[in-house]
Design an enzyme around this catalytic site. Structure first.
Site, short mmCIF file in Angstrom:
data_model
loop_
_atom_site.label_atom_id
_atom_site.label_comp_id
_atom_site.label_asym_id
_atom_site.label_seq_id
_atom_site.Cartn_x
_atom_site.Cartn_y
_atom_site.Cartn_z
N ASP A 28 -6.12 -4.41 0.22
CA ASP A 28 -7.16 -4.48 1.14
C ASP A 28 -7.83 -6.11 1.09
O ASP A 28 -8.37 -6.39 2.35
CB ASP A 28 -8.20 -3.57 0.85
CG ASP A 28 -7.73 -1.96 1.10
OD1 ASP A 28 -8.26 -1.07 0.26
OD2 ASP A 28 -7.07 -1.50 2.05
N THR A 53 -6.32 1.70 9.02
CA THR A 53 -5.25 2.58 9.88
C THR A 53 -5.69 3.80 10.81
O THR A 53 -5.34 4.16 11.68
CB THR A 53 -4.47 3.54 8.85
OG1 THR A 53 -3.62 2.33 8.01
CG2 THR A 53 -3.35 4.47 9.20
N ASP A 89 -3.93 -2.40 8.03
CA ASP A 89 -5.05 -2.13 7.30
C ASP A 89 -6.26 -2.08 8.36
O ASP A 89 -6.14 -2.55 9.57
CB ASP A 89 -5.90 -3.72 6.63
CG ASP A 89 -7.22 -3.35 5.80
OD1 ASP A 89 -8.14 -4.18 5.95
OD2 ASP A 89 -7.33 -2.12 5.32
N GLU A 142 0.82 -1.30 0.13
CA GLU A 142 -0.05 0.00 -0.17
C GLU A 142 0.93 1.30 0.01
O GLU A 142 0.55 2.22 -0.64
CB GLU A 142 -0.92 0.12 1.18
CG GLU A 142 -1.63 1.00 1.28
CD GLU A 142 -2.78 1.23 2.34
OE1 GLU A 142 -3.64 2.43 2.46
OE2 GLU A 142 -3.09 0.37 3.12
C1 LIP Z 1 -9.38 1.05 4.94
C2 LIP Z 1 -10.15 -0.29 4.45
C3 LIP Z 1 -11.68 -0.02 4.94
C4 LIP Z 1 -12.49 1.17 4.38
C5 LIP Z 1 -11.25 2.55 4.58
C6 LIP Z 1 -9.79 2.20 4.29
P1 LIP Z 1 -6.84 1.56 5.24
O1 LIP Z 1 -8.05 0.59 4.46
O2 LIP Z 1 -9.59 -1.52 5.18
O3 LIP Z 1 -12.51 -1.10 4.56
O4 LIP Z 1 -13.55 1.10 4.61
O5 LIP Z 1 -11.85 3.63 3.89
O6 LIP Z 1 -9.76 2.00 2.90
O7 LIP Z 1 -6.62 2.75 4.39
O8 LIP Z 1 -6.95 1.31 6.43
O9 LIP Z 1 -5.67 0.67 4.61
#
Ligand code: LIP
Length: 269
Positions: free
Chosen positions: A217, A95, A93, A72
């Site tokens: 993701d 964050t 994942d 990422e």
């Molecule tokens: C997150 C995703 C989540 C989504 C967030 C974000 P990140 O990924 O796991 O499902 O709703 O908007 O994309 O940014 O925490 O890696």
């Protein structure tokens, strides 16, 4: 490069991801002081996202120099050797959960060979909960083989979803939810797609859908869901991807799919 089995790939993934989870947990207090933003002001990246990604890349390439990693934070380093593996990594994942100290964030690591994900692990770095799968080898958590929910009707289903970082997209996603919420048991927004997919794979949720996900993701969580017997796809025959990802047991997938099409869930910005 010699042929490597999916079980061997999983062994590497689990070892490296566990080390990453330890780093994420150890760094949390210091990392949340060092935060930058990406696509929008609410799309954050912490020092830990970057440190975990660098650590995982180093460990993978030390063991398998010819492989590539799509991560990422640092993007795609192309595979360099024929038959090599591309690893697909989300270092943290969820964050925003990490930033707020909500124990729902994960290291997600998948191994892709010839364009297909063949092994994957998701570790909740806050709790240590771990889900794994190999293609054809099933999905597992703590020695238990996973099989998804047995629910058969949408009106009795607990459905998880998520929202993007762009306000215009959130507006569309909110409008879809306002009409979907009367058609299901209830909605959960837990904040980490990889964990949403694993909780659906084990039946702690009945189904999950989200628009706007990136490959990192859902690569590992998607395999875990499929190996638990769930259907993981997009709308109108499209594969799961950025436009839409839906994960549900076969008995529920059709009904959820049709409602999402009716509500134009893949539409909007
Ligand atoms: C997150 C995703 C989540 C989504 C967030 C974000 P990140 O990924 O796991 O499902 O709703 O908007 O994309 O940014 O925490 O890696």
């Amino acid at each position: 490069m010699s042929e490597i089995s999916t079980d061997e790939l999983l062994t590497i993934a689990v070892r490296v991801a566990r080390q990453g989870a330890v780093t994420a947990r150890r760094m949390r207090d210091e990392a949340i002081g060092d935060v930058e933003t990406k696509s929008t002001d609410t799309d954050v990246v912490t020092a830990a996202d970057k440190a975990v990604e660098r650590q995982v890349i180093e460990a993978l390439l030390a063991e398998r120099p010819g492989d590539g990693v799509l991560g990422e934070e640092y993007g795609d380093s192309a595979t360099v050797a024929p038959g090599a593996v591309r690893w697909i990594l989300d270092p943290i994942d969820g964050t925003v959960n990490y930033l707020y100290g909500l124990p729902q964030y994960a290291v997600s690591l998948a191994a892709e060979v010839g364009g297909a994900v063949v092994a994957g692990v998701v570790i909740n770095a806050a709790t240590g909960d771990e889900w794994t799968a190999t293609r054809g080898g099933g999905a597992w958590r703590a020695g238990r083989r996973l099989a998804g929910s047995a629910r058969t009707t949408l009106d009795q289903s607990l459905v998880a979803t998520g929202f993007g970082y762009d306000a215009r997209r959130r507006e569309h996603q909110g409008a879809v939810l306002a009409r979907l919420i009367t058609r299901v048991r209830d909605i959960r927004r837990l904040g980490a797609a990889a964990l949403d997919l694993c909780l659906t794979a084990e039946g702690s949720l009945d189904a999950y859908f989200e628009k706007g996900l990136n490959l990192w993701d859902h690569a590992a969580g998607g395999l875990i869901a499929e190996e638990a017997g769930l259907v993981v796809g997009g709308l109108s025959g499209a594969p799961a991807g950025n436009e839409m990802l839906v994960a549900a047991p076969p008995a529920l997938f059709g009904a959820l799919h049709d409602v999402l099409v009716e509500l134009d869930a893949a539409g909007g910005p």
